[in-house]
Scaffold this motif. Structure first.
Motif, short mmCIF file in Angstrom:
data_model
loop_
_atom_site.label_atom_id
_atom_site.label_comp_id
_atom_site.label_asym_id
_atom_site.label_seq_id
_atom_site.Cartn_x
_atom_site.Cartn_y
_atom_site.Cartn_z
N GLU A 173 0.81 -1.22 0.00
CA GLU A 173 0.00 0.00 0.00
C GLU A 173 0.85 1.27 0.00
N ALA B 273 -3.35 3.06 -3.02
CA ALA B 273 -4.61 2.39 -2.74
C ALA B 273 -5.26 1.81 -3.99
N ASP B 274 -4.86 2.27 -5.17
CA ASP B 274 -5.50 1.81 -6.40
C ASP B 274 -4.82 0.59 -7.01
N HIS B 275 -3.75 0.13 -6.40
CA HIS B 275 -3.11 -1.07 -6.94
C HIS B 275 -4.08 -2.25 -6.85
N LEU B 276 -4.03 -3.13 -7.83
CA LEU B 276 -4.97 -4.24 -7.93
C LEU B 276 -5.04 -5.05 -6.65
N VAL C 239 -3.90 -4.26 -3.63
CA VAL C 239 -4.28 -3.42 -2.48
C VAL C 239 -5.80 -3.24 -2.45
N ARG C 240 -6.34 -2.87 -3.60
CA ARG C 240 -7.79 -2.69 -3.67
C ARG C 240 -8.54 -3.99 -3.38
N GLY C 241 -8.01 -5.09 -3.91
CA GLY C 241 -8.64 -6.39 -3.66
C GLY C 241 -8.57 -6.79 -2.20
N ARG D 299 -8.39 -4.76 0.41
CA ARG D 299 -9.35 -3.92 1.15
C ARG D 299 -10.77 -4.47 1.01
N THR D 300 -11.14 -4.81 -0.21
CA THR D 300 -12.48 -5.36 -0.45
C THR D 300 -12.67 -6.66 0.30
#
Length: 405
Positions: A308, A313-316, A318-320, A322-323
């Protein structure tokens, strides 16, 4: 005067007699040589015609010629062609050629080992076991029981037992292999580490959790004693132990290990970190799909810790991650802290679970950490083929005497 003429005549007669006899001998020799050459030429023509009927490639023609010279050379030629076929991923042809080499030399341990590997590759585990046992028997007779090559064959035999779910035999075989290495190399040699990991997987499967912990701790100790500045192997082993602690509800010990693991992994090169993050992301999702919620959480947290700050935060991943953590929280609330799932109601999930007689449920994802289980349960046939081909190419050859038959 009369006497001189008589002497000269006798000499001439003797000379022409010897000349005649010599010429006749030479002529006879020439005639016999011509006849023999005609016979050899006829036999060669027959042999060439036979080869032409059955051979369509230079390699097979070469093999046919060698076969006429000696069984040993023919077996070696067939085996070499078999290895070439393996390198080209033509496993059907490879198996035919290796079988031909075994027909010519049925007591060659190297040929038997490759035959076992090819049988394993196509899922014929009982056949692979028979070949491997014979190879091991011959190798022991030649090299003795206290030899690293004997131990290596036993490692593979344990894997074959494991594929057949013969867990007790696999454990006994791996323990014997471990003992050989300890006696030859000492108790802290790095080559012992993979065997400790395999055994940890087996005893964990059997519900012997105290022994699992001891094996993993010994694994880490050996790696720490051997590893230099690169601590990746140590971090991986610590991550295994940390996940084990989570499964045993020992959160504080797990968290401490996760902190060490993250520090080591963050020091890795960028591409290595991305690869680690990808594996953690896959592992976390597998846990999550099986509702192993407490075990899933640290995997996604490690992904965030690795990527991160540097990738945003928009890295694949990282975003995955978080989700996934949001989903995990929702699942926890829905299932009120139940971290397991009943395997009976889901056939597909049940096929990925190992259940001991004591009722302990171990998921396939937990066993992913133990390479042999992971290889047998998770990776594709194509990957197994590549692994076996690599192992065959890398294995040191055993100098057992050629079969005399």
């Amino acid at each position: 005067m009369q006497s001189k003429i008589t002497t000269r005549a006798v000499c001439l007669i003797l000379f022409f007699y010897l000349l005649f006899v010599g010429a006749g001998s030479v002529a006879a020799s020439v005639i016999m040589d011509k006849q023999a050459a005609q016979l050899d030429s006829g036999e060669a023509d027959v042999a060439d015609e036979a080869m032409a009927k059955h051979a369509s490639t230079p390699s097979v023609v070469l093999l046919e010629r060698v076969r006429k010279n000696a069984r040993q050379q023919a077996a070696a030629a067939a085996f070499s062609l078999g290895i070439m076929a393996i390198e080209q991923k033509d496993f059907t042809t490879a198996e035919l050629l290796v079988q031909e080499s075994l027909q010519l030399q049925p007591s060659n341990p190297e040929y038997l080992y490759v035959a076992a590997s090819l049988a394993f590759n196509r899922g014929a585990f009982a056949e692979a076991e028979a070949y491997q046992l014979r190879s091991l028997e011959l190798t022991k007779a030649e090299l003795g029981t206290q030899d690293i090559r004997t131990a290596s064959l036993m490692d593979d035999l344990g894997t074959i037992y494991l594929a057949q779910q013969h867990y007790d035999q696999a454990e006994r075989t791996w323990r014997e292999s471990l003992s050989i290495r300890e006696q030859i190399l000492g108790n802290t040699h790095p080559s012992i580490a993979p065997r400790l990991k395999d055994l940890a997987g087996l005893v964990m499967h059997d519900g012997r959790f105290d022994e699992t912990e001891q094996l993993l701790k010994r694994l880490i100790h050996i790696l720490e004693a051997d590893t230099g500045p690169d601590r990746m192997d140590i971090a991986t082993a610590q991550h295994i132990l940390a996940d084990f602690y989570v499964s045993r509800h020992r959160k504080n010990e797990a968290d401490e290990l996760y902190r060490r693991v993250l520090a080591d992994w963050k020091a890795a090169p960028t591409q290595k970190r991305l690869l680690i993050a990808a594996r953690l992301y896959e592992l976390g999702n597998e846990y999550l799909s099986q509702l192993r919620l407490e075990e899933a959480r640290p995997q996604f947290e490690l992904v965030l810790g690795l990527l991160e700050n540097d990738f945003g935060a928009d890295h694949l991943y990282v975003r995955g991650a978080r989700t996934a953590l949001i989903k995990l929280k929702s699942e926890q609330e829905e299932h009120s802290g139940n971290n397991t799932v009943d395997p009976v109601g889901d056939r597909e999930l049940h096929s990925r679970l190992f259940t001991t007689q004591g009722g302990h449920v171990i998921t396939a994802v937990s066993l992913k950490h133990f390479e042999t289980f992971w290889a047998l349960a998770e990776i594709s046939r194509k990957q197994i083929q590549s692994i076996m081909a690599f192992k065959m190419a890398a294995r040191p050859r055993v100098g057992v005497a050629a079969d005399s038959n």
